[in-house]
Design an enzyme around this catalytic site. Structure first.
Site: not given
Ligand code: DX5
Ligand code: ZN
Length: 229
Positions: A72, A178, A12, A39, A199, A70, A37, A41, A176, A141
């Site tokens: 959101m 952690g 991501s 994200d 991360s 993705h 990926h 938002m 997606d 998620m």
């Molecule tokens: C969270 C995102 C993820 C996020 C995952 O809302 O959709 O894609 O970047 O990040 P890590 O891998 O650090 O949990």
């Molecule tokens: Zn995501």
């Protein structure tokens, strides 16, 4: 895009250098990323704000693999054509983002993209029971969406339930939130095949030190495939 259930690592870029997306995308792909990926938002569906279709369109020439977007955001439908125009391969919308996910998935496919549906941690597997033939990917998620670097929430039983509901259908299960070498084996064993990691991929590396990205990607993949160093 051909379908297979081998483990795919989807870094991501939420964890990348926001002033340098082009080089960051090139670096993770050169270091073994299978998908990229992205994200999106909106500061409304989730309490954070990233970028929109114009930025995603600017990322496209750098993505040689699969551009996995993705969303959101709420609402979704007014923006579907803009993400198709941006060159999105897989467009994923949240089931919680509005009352008409069935219509949204139809519209995503009609616009020429693969259609994904994402489930927040509080949403049960059964919510997609009548969507299985309309979707190409179910995103489970394992954090509450909005931020990278959060603690993994164990959704193993939901993943198992989805895997059995999917049967032989060509539907990916994406995880997606952690995902790292300690959590990847749990979700892979339960039936997931696309592992998003922010991360855990970008940690310790940079475009000037991209081998770290490669080692991080390899460690997640090996752990998911049951290869222990
Ligand atoms: C969270 C995102 C993820 C996020 C995952 O809302 O959709 O894609 O970047 O990040 P890590 O891998 O650090 O949990
Ligand atoms: Zn995501």
């Amino acid at each position: 895009m051909s379908f297979d259930r081998s483990i795919k690592i989807a870094p991501s870029i939420l964890s990348a250098d926001f002033a340098n997306f082009g080089q960051e995308i090139q670096a993770i792909e050169a270091q073994g990323a299978d998908w990229v990926h992205i994200d999106v938002m909106d500061g409304h569906f989730v309490p954070n704000l990233t970028f929109g279709p114009m930025a995603v369109k600017a990322f496209r020439p750098h993505v040689k693999t699969v551009m996995d977007v993705h969303l959101m955001i709420a609402p979704v439908d007014p923006y579907i054509d803009a993400y198709a125009d941006a060159g999105t391969d897989v467009l994923t919308a949240h089931i919680e983002a509005g009352p008409h996910i069935h219509r949204t998935l139809q519209a995503i496919r009609a616009a020429g993209m693969k259609a994904g549906v994402a489930l927040n941690p509080g949403t049960p597997a059964e919510a997609v029971a009548h969507l299985l033939d309309l979707t190409d990917l179910i995103c489970v998620m394992t954090v509450n969406p909005g931020f990278g670097g959060q603690k993994f929430i164990d959704m193993t039983s939901k993943i198992r339930g989805l895997r059995s509901m999917i049967g032989d259908r060509p539907v990916h299960i994406e995880i997606d939130g952690g995902v790292d070498p300690s959590t990847a084996p749990l979700v892979a064993e339960a039936g997931a095949d696309v592992l998003v990691a922010g991360s855990a991929v970008f940690k310790g590396g940079s475009v000037n030190d991209p081998d770290v990205y490669g080692a991080n990607i390899r460690n997640i993949r090996d752990a998911a495939n049951g290869v222990w160093a």
